[in-house]
Scaffold this motif. Structure first.
Motif, PDB file in Angstrom:
ATOM      1  N   PHE A  31       0.735   0.746  20.153  1.00 26.10           N
ATOM      2  CA  PHE A  31       2.073  -0.089  20.090  1.00 26.10           C
ATOM      3  C   PHE A  31       2.156  -0.680  21.741  1.00 26.10           C
ATOM      4  O   PHE A  31       1.934  -2.153  22.010  1.00 26.10           O
ATOM      5  CB  PHE A  31       2.835  -0.128  20.243  1.00 26.10           C
ATOM      6  CG  PHE A  31       3.768  -0.820  18.998  1.00 26.10           C
ATOM      7  CD1 PHE A  31       3.242  -1.841  18.280  1.00 26.10           C
ATOM      8  CD2 PHE A  31       4.348  -1.231  20.063  1.00 26.10           C
ATOM      9  CE1 PHE A  31       4.521  -2.680  17.505  1.00 26.10           C
ATOM     10  CE2 PHE A  31       6.040  -2.653  19.434  1.00 26.10           C
ATOM     11  CZ  PHE A  31       5.261  -3.669  18.454  1.00 26.10           C
ATOM     12  N   PRO A  32       2.127  -0.213  22.983  1.00 25.57           N
ATOM     13  CA  PRO A  32       1.954  -0.456  24.488  1.00 25.57           C
ATOM     14  C   PRO A  32       0.980  -1.868  24.471  1.00 25.57           C
ATOM     15  O   PRO A  32       0.815  -2.685  24.842  1.00 25.57           O
ATOM     16  CB  PRO A  32       1.209   0.090  24.930  1.00 25.57           C
ATOM     17  CG  PRO A  32       1.989   1.868  24.549  1.00 25.57           C
ATOM     18  CD  PRO A  32       1.747   1.375  23.525  1.00 25.57           C
ATOM     19  N   PHE A  33      -0.803  -1.634  23.973  1.00 29.35           N
ATOM     20  CA  PHE A  33      -1.364  -2.423  23.592  1.00 29.35           C
ATOM     21  C   PHE A  33      -1.642  -4.029  22.626  1.00 29.35           C
ATOM     22  O   PHE A  33      -1.421  -4.622  23.257  1.00 29.35           O
ATOM     23  CB  PHE A  33      -2.854  -1.805  23.645  1.00 29.35           C
ATOM     24  CG  PHE A  33      -4.228  -2.506  23.491  1.00 29.35           C
ATOM     25  CD1 PHE A  33      -5.229  -3.086  24.991  1.00 29.35           C
ATOM     26  CD2 PHE A  33      -4.540  -3.620  22.338  1.00 29.35           C
ATOM     27  CE1 PHE A  33      -6.122  -3.662  24.583  1.00 29.35           C
ATOM     28  CE2 PHE A  33      -5.667  -4.330  22.091  1.00 29.35           C
ATOM     29  CZ  PHE A  33      -6.561  -3.955  23.655  1.00 29.35           C
ATOM     30  N   ILE A  34      -0.865  -3.840  21.757  1.00 28.74           N
ATOM     31  CA  ILE A  34      -0.639  -4.555  20.920  1.00 28.74           C
ATOM     32  C   ILE A  34       0.992  -5.592  21.813  1.00 28.74           C
ATOM     33  O   ILE A  34       0.047  -6.854  22.151  1.00 28.74           O
ATOM     34  CB  ILE A  34       0.313  -4.013  19.543  1.00 28.74           C
ATOM     35  CG1 ILE A  34      -0.939  -3.175  18.634  1.00 28.74           C
ATOM     36  CG2 ILE A  34       0.086  -5.417  18.803  1.00 28.74           C
ATOM     37  CD1 ILE A  34      -0.813  -2.501  18.196  1.00 28.74           C
ATOM     38  N   LEU A  35       1.498  -4.793  22.000  1.00 25.67           N
ATOM     39  CA  LEU A  35       2.903  -6.216  22.633  1.00 25.67           C
ATOM     40  C   LEU A  35       1.889  -6.725  23.570  1.00 25.67           C
ATOM     41  O   LEU A  35       2.287  -7.583  24.371  1.00 25.67           O
ATOM     42  CB  LEU A  35       3.652  -4.757  23.901  1.00 25.67           C
ATOM     43  CG  LEU A  35       4.816  -4.730  22.683  1.00 25.67           C
ATOM     44  CD1 LEU A  35       5.843  -3.804  22.810  1.00 25.67           C
ATOM     45  CD2 LEU A  35       5.517  -5.657  21.122  1.00 25.67           C
ATOM     46  N   GLY A  36       0.923  -5.728  24.595  1.00 25.41           N
ATOM     47  CA  GLY A  36       0.681  -6.506  26.140  1.00 25.41           C
ATOM     48  C   GLY A  36      -0.555  -7.858  25.260  1.00 25.41           C
ATOM     49  O   GLY A  36      -0.341  -8.668  26.083  1.00 25.41           O
ATOM     50  N   VAL A  37      -0.882  -7.589  24.609  1.00 26.15           N
ATOM     51  CA  VAL A  37      -2.110  -8.876  23.227  1.00 26.15           C
ATOM     52  C   VAL A  37      -1.282 -10.043  23.370  1.00 26.15           C
ATOM     53  O   VAL A  37      -1.517 -10.352  23.322  1.00 26.15           O
ATOM     54  CB  VAL A  37      -2.980  -8.567  22.008  1.00 26.15           C
ATOM     55  CG1 VAL A  37      -2.558  -9.254  21.212  1.00 26.15           C
ATOM     56  CG2 VAL A  37      -3.568  -7.045  23.340  1.00 26.15           C
ATOM     57  N   GLY A  38       0.123  -9.730  22.458  1.00 27.69           N
ATOM     58  CA  GLY A  38       1.182 -10.575  22.364  1.00 27.69           C
ATOM     59  C   GLY A  38       1.937 -10.970  23.804  1.00 27.69           C
ATOM     60  O   GLY A  38       1.568 -12.744  22.988  1.00 27.69           O
ATOM     61  N   ALA A  39       2.024 -10.510  24.383  1.00 27.90           N
ATOM     62  CA  ALA A  39       2.627 -11.543  25.842  1.00 27.90           C
ATOM     63  C   ALA A  39       1.625 -11.998  26.759  1.00 27.90           C
ATOM     64  O   ALA A  39       1.840 -13.085  27.289  1.00 27.90           O
ATOM     65  CB  ALA A  39       3.126 -10.717  27.207  1.00 27.90           C
ATOM     66  N   GLY A  40       0.343 -11.135  26.669  1.00 28.55           N
ATOM     67  CA  GLY A  40      -0.990 -12.117  26.988  1.00 28.55           C
ATOM     68  C   GLY A  40      -1.812 -13.978  26.203  1.00 28.55           C
ATOM     69  O   GLY A  40      -1.360 -14.935  27.136  1.00 28.55           O
ATOM     70  N   PHE A  41      -1.153 -12.829  25.008  1.00 26.03           N
ATOM     71  CA  PHE A  41      -1.261 -14.637  24.182  1.00 26.03           C
ATOM     72  C   PHE A  41      -0.948 -15.244  24.387  1.00 26.03           C
ATOM     73  O   PHE A  41      -0.938 -16.589  24.789  1.00 26.03           O
ATOM     74  CB  PHE A  41      -1.298 -13.649  22.446  1.00 26.03           C
ATOM     75  CG  PHE A  41      -2.694 -14.708  21.060  1.00 26.03           C
ATOM     76  CD1 PHE A  41      -3.493 -14.019  21.737  1.00 26.03           C
ATOM     77  CD2 PHE A  41      -1.618 -15.274  21.304  1.00 26.03           C
ATOM     78  CE1 PHE A  41      -4.461 -15.167  20.714  1.00 26.03           C
ATOM     79  CE2 PHE A  41      -2.969 -16.974  20.654  1.00 26.03           C
ATOM     80  CZ  PHE A  41      -3.483 -16.022  19.494  1.00 26.03           C
ATOM     81  N   LEU A  42       0.772 -15.186  24.068  1.00 25.73           N
ATOM     82  CA  LEU A  42       1.776 -16.079  25.124  1.00 25.73           C
ATOM     83  C   LEU A  42       1.730 -16.775  25.526  1.00 25.73           C
ATOM     84  O   LEU A  42       2.295 -18.142  26.151  1.00 25.73           O
ATOM     85  CB  LEU A  42       2.801 -15.890  24.824  1.00 25.73           C
ATOM     86  CG  LEU A  42       4.856 -16.715  25.151  1.00 25.73           C
ATOM     87  CD1 LEU A  42       5.176 -17.320  24.444  1.00 25.73           C
ATOM     88  CD2 LEU A  42       5.668 -15.505  24.559  1.00 25.73           C
TER      89      LEU A  42
END
Length: 193
Positions: free
Chosen positions: A37-48
Motif C-alpha cells: 500500500f505505501p507504493f500505491i499511495l506514492g503512485v497516487g500522490a505522484g499521479f496527482l
C-alpha cells in the motif's frame, strides 16, 4: 466537453498495463496488498502532482514537448528496463522484504515523474479534454483530483489482483516475473512507437 470520449480515454489509459500497474501487482503478489500500500499511495500522490502540473503548465510544456519528450522517453525507458531486470531477478526470498526500494511511498511517487506514460497522459488528457473548456482553478483542481483518483483505482485494482492470486503467482513466480518484465519492456519500447 465530450464526456464519453474523455471517460473512455481516462479508463483505457489508466487501467492498461504500465509501470505503475505492473509494479503494484508484482509488489502485492510478493508481499500482499497491505504491505504494498505505501507504493500505491506514492503512485497516487505522484499521479496527482503530475495532473496538477499538467493542468497549470500545459501550454508551456506543449511548446517545449519536442525537446522534453526525447529526454523523458529515454529516462523513462531506462527506468522501466531497470524495473524489468529487478522483477526477473526477484525471488521468493524477497517476499518478506517490506522495505524493498521499489515498494516504498517514495518509489511510487518518483516513478510518476519519470514515467512517460503518465506525463504524456496528463498532457494529452488535459490539453484535449479539459483546458479547451475549463479555465477556473476550482475545475482544474477538480479534474486533477478526479484523474488521480482513477489512476489510484487502476493501480489498486492491479495490486488487488496480485494479492488475490498470490499463491498461484508464487507457485509460478519465475514465469510470472518473466511475463511482468516483458510487459515492462513492452511499455518501455511502446514509448517510441
Amino acid at each position: 466537453m465530450s464526456f464519453i470520449p474523455f471517460l473512455s480515454y481516462v479508463i483505457v489509459t489508466t487501467f492498461t498495463p504500465g509501470p505503475n500497474n505492473i509494479m503494484a501487482m508484482s509488489n502485492a503478489s510478493r508481499m500482499g496488498l497491505r504491505r504494498s500500500f505505501p507504493f500505491i499511495l506514492g503512485v497516487g500522490a505522484g499521479f496527482l502532482a503530475i495532473m496538477l502540473l499538467s493542468s497549470y503548465f500545459n501550454l508551456v510544456l506543449y511548446h517545449f514537448i519536442p525537446r522534453i519528450k526525447v529526454g523523458m522517453n529515454i529516462l523513462g525507458c531506462l527506468y522501466m528496463l531497470y524495473l524489468a531486470v529487478k522483477i526477473v531477478r526477484s525471488s521468493s526470498q524477497q517476499r518478506d522484504d517490506s522495505t524493498s526500494n521499489n515498494n516504498s511511498f517514495f518509489s511510487g511517487l518518483l516513478l510518476q515523474f519519470i514515467n512517460p506514460k503518465v506525463i504524456l497522459y496528463g498532457i494529452t488528457v488535459i490539453s484535449t479534454f479539459i483546458t479547451p473548456y475549463h479555465y477556473s482553478n476550482f475545475r482544474l483542481i477538480g479534474f486533477a483530483v478526479f484523474l488521480a483518483f482513477v489512476g489510484f483505482l487502476a493501480t489498486f485494482s492491479w495490486a488487488l489482483f496480485g494479492s488475490l492470486f498470490q499463491s498461484f503467482l508464487l507457485k509460478y513466480q519465475k514465469a510470472f516475473n518473466i511475463v511482468m518484465a516483458l510487459l515492462l519492456v513492452y511499455s518501455a519500447l511502446s514509448v517510441f512507437s
